[in-house]
Scaffold this motif. Structure first.
Motif, PDB file in Angstrom:
ATOM      1  N   THR A 271       0.838  -1.190   0.000  1.00 42.83           N
ATOM      2  CA  THR A 271       0.000   0.000   0.000  1.00 42.83           C
ATOM      3  C   THR A 271       0.867   1.230   0.000  1.00 42.83           C
ATOM      4  O   THR A 271       1.862   1.295   0.714  1.00 42.83           O
ATOM      5  CB  THR A 271      -0.923   0.037   1.234  1.00 42.83           C
ATOM      6  OG1 THR A 271      -0.115   0.102   2.402  1.00 42.83           O
ATOM      7  CG2 THR A 271      -1.799  -1.198   1.313  1.00 42.83           C
TER       8      THR A 271
ATOM      9  N   THR B   5      -3.012  -1.183   5.577  1.00 49.24           N
ATOM     10  CA  THR B   5      -3.502  -2.429   5.018  1.00 49.24           C
ATOM     11  C   THR B   5      -4.763  -2.181   4.193  1.00 49.24           C
ATOM     12  O   THR B   5      -5.666  -1.473   4.623  1.00 49.24           O
ATOM     13  CB  THR B   5      -3.832  -3.419   6.152  1.00 49.24           C
ATOM     14  OG1 THR B   5      -2.681  -3.570   6.972  1.00 49.24           O
ATOM     15  CG2 THR B   5      -4.243  -4.766   5.592  1.00 49.24           C
ATOM     16  N   ALA B   6      -4.813  -2.737   2.996  1.00 50.41           N
ATOM     17  CA  ALA B   6      -6.019  -2.630   2.181  1.00 50.41           C
ATOM     18  C   ALA B   6      -7.146  -3.393   2.856  1.00 50.41           C
ATOM     19  O   ALA B   6      -6.964  -4.518   3.322  1.00 50.41           O
ATOM     20  CB  ALA B   6      -5.756  -3.188   0.791  1.00 50.41           C
ATOM     21  N   VAL B   7      -8.310  -2.788   2.959  1.00 47.02           N
ATOM     22  CA  VAL B   7      -9.448  -3.389   3.648  1.00 47.02           C
ATOM     23  C   VAL B   7     -10.515  -3.776   2.638  1.00 47.02           C
ATOM     24  O   VAL B   7     -10.859  -2.996   1.754  1.00 47.02           O
ATOM     25  CB  VAL B   7     -10.036  -2.399   4.685  1.00 47.02           C
ATOM     26  CG1 VAL B   7     -11.249  -3.015   5.369  1.00 47.02           C
ATOM     27  CG2 VAL B   7      -8.982  -2.019   5.707  1.00 47.02           C
ATOM     28  N   ASP B   8     -11.040  -4.982   2.780  1.00 45.31           N
ATOM     29  CA  ASP B   8     -12.124  -5.437   1.925  1.00 45.31           C
ATOM     30  C   ASP B   8     -13.410  -4.719   2.347  1.00 45.31           C
ATOM     31  O   ASP B   8     -13.856  -4.875   3.495  1.00 45.31           O
ATOM     32  CB  ASP B   8     -12.285  -6.954   2.089  1.00 45.31           C
ATOM     33  CG  ASP B   8     -13.391  -7.517   1.208  1.00 45.31           C
ATOM     34  OD1 ASP B   8     -14.054  -6.735   0.497  1.00 45.31           O
ATOM     35  OD2 ASP B   8     -13.582  -8.749   1.236  1.00 45.31           O
ATOM     36  N   PRO B   9     -14.036  -3.928   1.468  1.00 45.08           N
ATOM     37  CA  PRO B   9     -15.249  -3.194   1.842  1.00 45.08           C
ATOM     38  C   PRO B   9     -16.355  -4.091   2.380  1.00 45.08           C
ATOM     39  O   PRO B   9     -17.167  -3.662   3.194  1.00 45.08           O
ATOM     40  CB  PRO B   9     -15.682  -2.523   0.535  1.00 45.08           C
ATOM     41  CG  PRO B   9     -14.431  -2.434  -0.280  1.00 45.08           C
ATOM     42  CD  PRO B   9     -13.631  -3.652   0.080  1.00 45.08           C
ATOM     43  N   ALA B  10     -16.376  -5.344   1.934  1.00 47.10           N
ATOM     44  CA  ALA B  10     -17.437  -6.253   2.350  1.00 47.10           C
ATOM     45  C   ALA B  10     -17.309  -6.680   3.809  1.00 47.10           C
ATOM     46  O   ALA B  10     -18.236  -7.265   4.373  1.00 47.10           O
ATOM     47  CB  ALA B  10     -17.449  -7.484   1.452  1.00 47.10           C
ATOM     48  N   THR B  11     -16.169  -6.394   4.446  1.00 43.99           N
ATOM     49  CA  THR B  11     -15.966  -6.789   5.844  1.00 43.99           C
ATOM     50  C   THR B  11     -16.350  -5.680   6.817  1.00 43.99           C
ATOM     51  O   THR B  11     -16.296  -5.882   8.032  1.00 43.99           O
ATOM     52  CB  THR B  11     -14.493  -7.176   6.084  1.00 43.99           C
ATOM     53  OG1 THR B  11     -13.659  -6.014   5.898  1.00 43.99           O
ATOM     54  CG2 THR B  11     -14.046  -8.280   5.137  1.00 43.99           C
TER      55      THR B  11
ATOM     56  N   TRP C 277     -23.622  -5.447   1.727  1.00 47.39           N
ATOM     57  CA  TRP C 277     -22.815  -4.986   2.861  1.00 47.39           C
ATOM     58  C   TRP C 277     -23.650  -4.982   4.141  1.00 47.39           C
ATOM     59  O   TRP C 277     -24.867  -4.771   4.117  1.00 47.39           O
ATOM     60  CB  TRP C 277     -22.284  -3.583   2.606  1.00 47.39           C
ATOM     61  CG  TRP C 277     -21.266  -3.512   1.506  1.00 47.39           C
ATOM     62  CD1 TRP C 277     -20.650  -4.555   0.880  1.00 47.39           C
ATOM     63  CD2 TRP C 277     -20.763  -2.322   0.886  1.00 47.39           C
ATOM     64  NE1 TRP C 277     -19.781  -4.090  -0.088  1.00 47.39           N
ATOM     65  CE2 TRP C 277     -19.834  -2.734  -0.108  1.00 47.39           C
ATOM     66  CE3 TRP C 277     -21.001  -0.962   1.061  1.00 47.39           C
ATOM     67  CZ2 TRP C 277     -19.138  -1.825  -0.900  1.00 47.39           C
ATOM     68  CZ3 TRP C 277     -20.316  -0.050   0.272  1.00 47.39           C
ATOM     69  CH2 TRP C 277     -19.387  -0.480  -0.700  1.00 47.39           C
TER      70      TRP C 277
END
Length: 277
Positions: free
Chosen positions: A33, A38-44, A64
């Motif tokens: 990054t 840390t890249a975050v998964d939007p679905a989480t 979501w």
């Protein structure tokens, strides 16, 4: 002595190699990054949304998890408090309320637009008040007063050009006559900066509030703002608890099927608001 020196050199080389390996460890959460995060998964994530809003619909369409609250202002408070990871709100509200010098300086919104939409004003189904308001919008756009109000709240770039005013004759048993007879225009709102919110003296201001005051003035009546449950706005209209819904309302097919809507007057979108990195 030479043997001891060789052992010391070997130990130094091992330490150097271990340090290098640590720097290249693939489990490092900052790797990959640009911002060191840390890249975050939007679905989480859990998204705070206003019940019955376009933001709630957008989140559910994506599958979501949502935390539905009473208003978009409450959604921002959820993020600030850490009880939701992010919020989905109107772009115009995000522009006015997040970032440096705003009510939420530690929150920011992303560039991605989850939707593109327009604002309109809702009246009772079949009401002639919508046509009356259309003419006020048209006249105020033509004479520049609508733009001036928009500039007060830094919203001029989102204005939708209004068509010319049309000939209007109020129905004898219509809403315009009903409102003029009772002497008051009752406007259903939620607290939604920069559309409807209170100033330091507790008076309702905002683009929508100011335009509603203009309509009341032209009708020759007083104005009253009532905070409503946004999910019950149609019932409030039909029960005549309010005369109009004027609060940054997104025009949808469902809304048009349940209310008499004015011409659109603002472009808008839904965006994700989250803590600034």
């Amino acid at each position: 002595m030479k043997k001891l020196l060789a052992l010391l050199l070997a130990a130094l080389m091992c330490c150097t190699l271990l340090a290098a390996c640590g720097q290249n460890d693939t489990t490092d959460p900052t790797e990959g990054t640009e911002e060191g995060t840390t890249a975050v998964d939007p679905a989480t994530l859990v998204y705070a949304v206003e019940t019955g809003s376009a933001g709630e619909a957008a989140a559910k369409e994506k599958g979501w998890e949502v935390n539905s609250v009473a208003t978009q202002a409450d959604a921002l408070m959820e993020v600030k408090a850490g009880t939701s990871d992010a919020a989905i709100i109107d772009l115009l509200m995000a522009t006015a309320m997040t970032g440096e010098g705003t009510s939420y300086p530690d929150l920011t919104y992303g560039e991605e637009k989850l939707t593109t939409e327009e604002y309109g004003i809702g009246c009772r189904k079949g009401s002639d008040l919508a046509a009356y308001i259309n003419n006020v919008l048209a006249e105020s756009y033509a004479d520049g007063s609508m733009q001036k109000i928009a500039e007060t709240y830094k919203l001029q770039d989102a204005l939708v050009e209004q068509p010319a005013a049309e000939e209007f004759t109020p129905a004898a048993d219509g809403d315009v006559a009903y409102i003029q007879e009772k002497g008051k225009l009752i406007v259903g709102i939620t607290e939604f900066e920069p559309m409807d919110y209170k100033d330091a003296d507790g008076q309702w201001i905002g683009f929508d509030a100011d335009m509603a005051k203009l309509v009341a003035e032209k009708l020759g009546v007083e104005i009253e703002f009532i905070v409503i449950d946004w999910d019950s706005k149609i019932m409030e209209l039909d029960a005549k608890s309010i005369d109009v819904v004027w609060n940054g309302m997104t025009i949808t097919d469902e809304v048009k099927g349940s209310m008499e809507c004015t011409n659109p007057y603002f472009n808008n979108a839904q965006v994700v608001v989250s803590p600034a990195k």
